[in-house]
Design a protein around this motif. Structure first.
Motif, PDB file in Angstrom:
ATOM      1  N   ARG A  53      -4.256  -8.885   0.902  1.00  0.00           N
ATOM      2  CA  ARG A  53      -3.363  -8.088   0.048  1.00  0.00           C
ATOM      3  C   ARG A  53      -1.985  -8.762  -0.058  1.00  0.00           C
ATOM      4  O   ARG A  53      -1.407  -8.871  -1.139  1.00  0.00           O
ATOM      5  CB  ARG A  53      -3.214  -6.690   0.647  1.00  0.00           C
ATOM      6  N   SER A  86     -12.529 -10.958  -2.542  1.00  0.00           N
ATOM      7  CA  SER A  86     -13.226 -10.526  -1.327  1.00  0.00           C
ATOM      8  C   SER A  86     -13.633 -11.742  -0.522  1.00  0.00           C
ATOM      9  O   SER A  86     -13.726 -12.858  -1.050  1.00  0.00           O
ATOM     10  CB  SER A  86     -14.470  -9.691  -1.673  1.00  0.00           C
ATOM     11  N   HIS A 128      -8.120  -8.074   5.480  1.00  0.00           N
ATOM     12  CA  HIS A 128      -7.824  -7.324   4.248  1.00  0.00           C
ATOM     13  C   HIS A 128      -6.311  -7.254   4.030  1.00  0.00           C
ATOM     14  O   HIS A 128      -5.826  -7.421   2.897  1.00  0.00           O
ATOM     15  CB  HIS A 128      -8.420  -5.924   4.366  1.00  0.00           C
ATOM     16  N   GLY A 179      -3.320  -1.315   0.596  1.00  0.00           N
ATOM     17  CA  GLY A 179      -3.944  -1.078  -0.706  1.00  0.00           C
ATOM     18  C   GLY A 179      -5.157  -1.952  -0.954  1.00  0.00           C
ATOM     19  O   GLY A 179      -5.597  -2.734  -0.099  1.00  0.00           O
ATOM     20  N   THR A 180      -5.705  -1.847  -2.151  1.00  0.00           N
ATOM     21  CA  THR A 180      -6.914  -2.578  -2.508  1.00  0.00           C
ATOM     22  C   THR A 180      -6.585  -4.037  -2.825  1.00  0.00           C
ATOM     23  O   THR A 180      -5.436  -4.411  -3.038  1.00  0.00           O
ATOM     24  CB  THR A 180      -7.577  -1.940  -3.737  1.00  0.00           C
ATOM     25  N   VAL A 181      -7.630  -4.883  -2.849  1.00  0.00           N
ATOM     26  CA  VAL A 181      -7.472  -6.299  -3.153  1.00  0.00           C
ATOM     27  C   VAL A 181      -8.368  -6.669  -4.329  1.00  0.00           C
ATOM     28  O   VAL A 181      -9.331  -5.958  -4.656  1.00  0.00           O
ATOM     29  CB  VAL A 181      -7.819  -7.173  -1.919  1.00  0.00           C
ATOM     30  N   GLU A 182      -8.046  -7.797  -4.951  1.00  0.00           N
ATOM     31  CA  GLU A 182      -8.797  -8.243  -6.120  1.00  0.00           C
ATOM     32  C   GLU A 182      -9.921  -9.205  -5.769  1.00  0.00           C
ATOM     33  O   GLU A 182     -10.889  -9.338  -6.514  1.00  0.00           O
ATOM     34  CB  GLU A 182      -7.835  -8.919  -7.118  1.00  0.00           C
ATOM     35  N   ARG A 194      -0.978   2.538   4.897  1.00  0.00           N
ATOM     36  CA  ARG A 194      -2.375   2.284   4.529  1.00  0.00           C
ATOM     37  C   ARG A 194      -2.386   1.150   3.514  1.00  0.00           C
ATOM     38  O   ARG A 194      -1.762   1.252   2.448  1.00  0.00           O
ATOM     39  CB  ARG A 194      -3.015   3.541   3.946  1.00  0.00           C
ATOM     40  N   GLY A 206      -7.864  -0.430   8.043  1.00  0.00           N
ATOM     41  CA  GLY A 206      -6.884  -0.601   6.974  1.00  0.00           C
ATOM     42  C   GLY A 206      -5.599   0.163   7.185  1.00  0.00           C
ATOM     43  O   GLY A 206      -4.710   0.108   6.332  1.00  0.00           O
ATOM     44  N   GLY A 214       0.840  -1.194   0.000  1.00  0.00           N
ATOM     45  CA  GLY A 214       0.000   0.000   0.000  1.00  0.00           C
ATOM     46  C   GLY A 214       0.866   1.231   0.000  1.00  0.00           C
ATOM     47  O   GLY A 214       1.876   1.300  -0.714  1.00  0.00           O
TER      48      GLY A 214
END
Length: 514
Positions: A47, A259, A43, A254-257, A252, A235, A8
């Motif tokens: 990641r 869920s 989360h 980052g986003t994930v692909e 922070r 997060g 992130g």
């Protein structure tokens, strides 16, 4: 070759620099993630797993079935734990042999079954042939379930097996290519010997004082900075470790692909329907609902007839109790002999280099067992009395000194202090009374049951703020500590001169802050 995993952004960097995790360093130093429910631990793990899926083999122990969705995107094989322990162990061995990334789903099992299955799986990974010791990330979510700090509702056997497997993963797994990554909601519920083996930390939002203080200790932060963990957003984590950063930095994630199957629950409007229809929905069976026959209640069986043993015991209770044998009156000589025996037992316990780091409760149980073995006469010492004797014994006072009136003054003054600083005060008092050098931070830390020189410095600072001691440095920079209430002062001593006793554990205490 250094392989960095993008976790992130660094929150404190101007413009938000990338937070990179060194994968090769992680394989050698392990990772601990802590945060309350809803702080973003899952989360973060997702990641990490997604970013490294193509670089290293992975095995996830998943108590809630949240990570099975990795199978669709990244090809992980889901292992259903509804098998025998032998099957689980053999599957784990084949996982290492064929280098397949897997998710061990423990969803639907009770706590004891989860612990046994996880232990069998970790045992299979750990016992694989040397030819298959390839690098592997072993992620354990909700690690406090598998390595609890205290006994719970499960059997002692299941707890020991699971705790042993987790200890092997974190302590000895590195030589077998296994890199443990453990996540927990509360550090206080996680066994310390498991948490202490991690060198990298990602600390998220937490609210309880004991967890905030322990997180601050692990990150080498001051206690007053621990309050920041309450203010972390979902997060957001504080990172420290050789694979992350040499100094604590906020990041922070980052986003994930993918869920989780559970996800976050959202408010949904209630259906609008008349009250009578609602009553029919819950009291009348549906068309496709099978109707179960109502089984008649059976009358409770009559109480069983008392057995022969119960009758004999009842007859024995009706007999008059035998008069107790009169106890021999304790003489001054017998009291002195008993005190000498108790002191000898305490010295035997403290001869173990690891005794300084065990809790008072554990040492007290060991003391009582040794007293029974020696057949020490009289009532056993109470826990408060044992604490006082232990503080004196940890101070290293010899018999001649302990019998003097000057030492009685120090003991009397220490009795009015808090229990966690009594041992430190007596250690300083002994050095001051003998005119020897000021004890180093490491020796002071051992007196209060820690390996952390930082904890020793904090205790000395606390005692100085209360006017109990006064510290100063001589022209050479050596420390001198004065005890104004006793009128004593130690000789000059180097606070960094402590050496670990021979035979002590090689495991470093990660609570140390330098």
């Amino acid at each position: 070759m250094k392989v960095g995993i993008d976790m992130g952004q660094v929150s404190s960097a101007p413009g938000g620099g990338s937070a990179l995790l060194d994968l090769e360093e992680l394989l050698a130093t392990r990772l601990l993630v802590q945060g309350n429910s809803g702080s973003g631990k899952s989360h973060l793990l997702r990641r990490l797993l997604e970013q490294s899926a193509s670089l290293v083999q992975q095995a996830i122990i998943d108590p809630e079935g949240d990570f099975v969705t990795l199978a669709d995107k990244f090809g992980h094989v889901v292992v259903d734990a509804s098998r025998s322990e032998g099957d689980i162990q053999r599957i784990a061995a084949r996982v290492r042999q064929h280098r397949v990334s897997v998710v061990l789903s423990l969803e639907g099992l009770d706590a004891e079954a989860q612990m046994r299955c996880a232990a069998a799986f970790l045992g299979g990974l750990f016992d694989a042939d040397r030819d298959y010791w390839y690098p592997m990330l072993v992620v354990v979510d909700e690690a406090q379930l598998f390595a609890p700090a205290a006994a719970g509702d499960v059997s002692d056997e299941a707890r020991k097996v699971s705790l042993g497997a987790m200890t092997n993963l974190m302590c000895r797994g590195r030589k077998r290519g296994l890199a443990g990554i453990i996540a927990t909601q509360r550090l206080a519920k996680l066994a310390k010997n498991v948490a202490a083996e991690a060198s990298n930390f990602l600390m998220g939002r937490t609210f309880l004082d004991i967890d905030m203080a322990r997180a601050a200790d692990l990150l080498g932060m001051e206690r007053r900075q621990a309050e920041m963990f309450r203010d972390l957003e979902r997060g957001h984590f504080v990172a420290l470790g050789p694979a992350l950063s040499r100094r604590p930095v906020p990041i922070r994630i980052g986003t994930v692909e993918t869920s989780a199957r559970s996800g976050s629950f959202k408010l949904v409007p209630l259906p609008e329907q008349p009250k009578e229809e609602a009553r029919d929905l819950i009291f009348k069976p549906g068309e496709d609902e099978p109707v179960r026959p109502v089984m008649p209640r059976r009358a409770p069986p009559p109480p069983p007839a008392p057995s022969t043993n119960d009758l004999l015991a009842q007859l024995a209770r009706t007999r008059p109790a035998a008069a107790p044998e009169p106890e021999a009156e304790a003489t001054e000589e017998s009291k002195a002999e008993r005190d000498a025996t108790l002191d000898a037992i305490l010295r035997e316990i403290l001869d173990d280099p690891e005794a300084a780091f065990r809790t008072v409760a554990v040492l007290y149980q060991d003391f009582l067992v040794r007293c029974r073995i020696r057949r020490v006469a009289g009532e056993p010492l109470s826990l408060p009395a044992f604490r006082r004797r232990l503080a004196v014994a940890r101070a290293g006072v010899d018999t001649a000194t302990a019998e003097g009136t000057e030492w009685d003054r120090a003991v009397a003054f220490a009795a009015d202090l808090a229990e966690d600083i009594q041992g430190v005060f007596l250690l300083l008092a002994r050095a001051a009374m003998e005119g020897s050098a000021c004890p180093p931070d490491g020796e002071i830390a051992r007196a209060c049951g820690s390996r952390s020189p930082g904890r020793a410095r904090r205790l000395i600072a606390y005692m100085e703020s209360r006017g109990i001691v006064v510290t100063r440095n001589d022209p050479r920079g050596l420390r001198i500590i004065a005890l104004p209430d006793l009128g004593w002062e130690t000789g000059p001593g180097d606070p960094n001169a402590f050496e670990e006793p021979v035979g002590s554990s090689d495991n470093r205490d990660l609570f140390a802050v330098g």
